[in-house]
Enzyme design. Structure first.
Site, PDB file in Angstrom:
ATOM      1  N   ASP A   1      15.078  10.334  -1.193  1.00  0.00           N
ATOM      2  CA  ASP A   1      14.865   9.907   0.195  1.00  0.00           C
ATOM      3  C   ASP A   1      16.133   9.325   0.821  1.00  0.00           C
ATOM      4  O   ASP A   1      17.144   9.100   0.126  1.00  0.00           O
ATOM      5  CB  ASP A   1      13.710   8.890   0.279  1.00  0.00           C
ATOM      6  CG  ASP A   1      13.745   7.835  -0.823  1.00  0.00           C
ATOM      7  OD1 ASP A   1      14.811   7.661  -1.459  1.00  0.00           O
ATOM      8  OD2 ASP A   1      12.720   7.189  -1.063  1.00  0.00           O
TER       9      ASP A   1
ATOM     10  N   ASP B   1       3.485  -1.334  -2.907  1.00  0.00           N
ATOM     11  CA  ASP B   1       2.232  -0.820  -2.333  1.00  0.00           C
ATOM     12  C   ASP B   1       1.816   0.510  -2.972  1.00  0.00           C
ATOM     13  O   ASP B   1       0.940   1.201  -2.468  1.00  0.00           O
ATOM     14  CB  ASP B   1       2.368  -0.661  -0.809  1.00  0.00           C
ATOM     15  CG  ASP B   1       3.462   0.340  -0.406  1.00  0.00           C
ATOM     16  OD1 ASP B   1       4.131   0.899  -1.296  1.00  0.00           O
ATOM     17  OD2 ASP B   1       3.633   0.563   0.808  1.00  0.00           O
TER      18      ASP B   1
ATOM     19  N   HIS C   1       3.842   3.144  -3.447  1.00  0.00           N
ATOM     20  CA  HIS C   1       4.535   4.343  -2.966  1.00  0.00           C
ATOM     21  C   HIS C   1       5.506   4.896  -4.010  1.00  0.00           C
ATOM     22  O   HIS C   1       5.994   4.167  -4.866  1.00  0.00           O
ATOM     23  CB  HIS C   1       5.223   4.102  -1.599  1.00  0.00           C
ATOM     24  CG  HIS C   1       6.481   3.286  -1.603  1.00  0.00           C
ATOM     25  ND1 HIS C   1       6.771   2.370  -0.621  1.00  0.00           N
ATOM     26  CD2 HIS C   1       7.556   3.263  -2.430  1.00  0.00           C
ATOM     27  CE1 HIS C   1       7.953   1.836  -0.853  1.00  0.00           C
ATOM     28  NE2 HIS C   1       8.453   2.356  -1.943  1.00  0.00           N
TER      29      HIS C   1
ATOM     30  N   GLU D   1       4.150   6.623   1.527  1.00  0.00           N
ATOM     31  CA  GLU D   1       3.352   5.402   1.643  1.00  0.00           C
ATOM     32  C   GLU D   1       1.869   5.720   1.428  1.00  0.00           C
ATOM     33  O   GLU D   1       1.471   6.893   1.480  1.00  0.00           O
ATOM     34  CB  GLU D   1       3.565   4.803   3.042  1.00  0.00           C
ATOM     35  CG  GLU D   1       5.011   4.423   3.354  1.00  0.00           C
ATOM     36  CD  GLU D   1       5.464   3.121   2.668  1.00  0.00           C
ATOM     37  OE1 GLU D   1       4.898   2.746   1.629  1.00  0.00           O
ATOM     38  OE2 GLU D   1       6.402   2.489   3.182  1.00  0.00           O
TER      39      GLU D   1
END
Ligand code: GLP
Length: 240
Positions: free
Chosen positions: A66, A134, A136, A141
């Site tokens: 990313d 979280d 991810h 996400e």
């Protein structure tokens, strides 16, 4: 999914590096999927140590997960900058064979399509992953469809907060990123995910013991035929 729980971060990184370096020494044209974030730092140090002992990375190609939208490679918080500093400038990899999505491309949608085409030409022997608090993976996400490919994503408030430690202030953290999709990640032959520290314990428990669901993107790794999860005791502390 194979789970390995180790005592120290150093042991975790050495194990991940051993898996990657074995591929580098055995494959003719190894393709490594690489990750950024604090967790991966020790893996790169361990890989550099192998290079210094004589392992060559000259035949290696790399693809990263990313990149932040709006940051170019000269920005110290861009993932391109990170990769160069932490790994590429320290080994003999050919820089022309290292790839990240370009966060400052004129047309980000076209850039995503370009990146996916590149991924199909460079099937990964291994994909290194960290884990967001979280759940991810890359910047996929919660709620990301399991069949998604490289695309522009909006970061959650939790991710922006988590990553703000590396920026001067919260407002400096980009709101958007280009992320390899979950289907892209699952296409790697082998997956190695690292998570350490108690702030990852909940995400680890959801990934391993929760439902396989888009609400915890990392849970999809349980469907991969060769995924190894390397944890320390703190990250594993909420496992059943
Ligand atoms: C970041 C990155 C991920 C990384 C994860 C964990 O937001 N996009 O690729 O693996 O979150 O980061 P860290 O290792 O710093 O905890």
């Amino acid at each position: 999914m194979k789970i390995v729980i180790l005592d120290t971060y150093e042991q975790m990184c050495n194990l991940a590096s051993d898996v990657i370096c074995k591929i580098v020494s055995e494959e003719k044209r190894p393709v490594l999927g690489l990750a950024t974030g604090s967790t991966a730092l020790g893996v790169y140090d361990a890989m550099v140590a192998q290079y210094e002992k004589g392992l060559s990375f000259a035949s290696v190609s790399t693809v990263n997960l990313d990149e932040y939208a709006g940051l170019d490679a000269s920005h110290p918080q861009s993932y391109a900058y990170y990769m160069d500093k932490q790994l590429f400038s320290r080994i003999d990899v050919n820089k022309a064979n290292t790839h990240l999505p370009c966060g400052v491309a004129k047309d980000l949608t076209k850039e995503c399509a370009r990146y996916d085409k590149l991924l199909s030409k460079l099937p990964r022997d291994v994909q290194l992953l960290g884990l967001g608090s979280d759940g991810h993976v890359a910047f996929n996400e919660p709620g990301s469809p399991f069949d998604c490919r490289t695309r522009v994503v909006e970061l959650t408030e939790q991710t922006i907060r988590d990553n703000s430690r590396l920026f001067d202030k919260l407002e400096d953290v980009p709101r958007f990123a280009i992320s390899m999709g979950i289907a892209d990640i699952m296409a790697a032959k082998k997956i190695v995910l690292l998570a350490n520290g108690s702030n990852k314990a909940q995400a680890v428990a959801a990934m391993v013991n929760g439902e396989i669901s888009e609400s915890c993107p990392a849970s999809v790794l349980r469907r991969h035929s060769d995924a190894t999860i390397i944890l320390d005791k703190a990250a594993a502390s909420l496992l059943n």
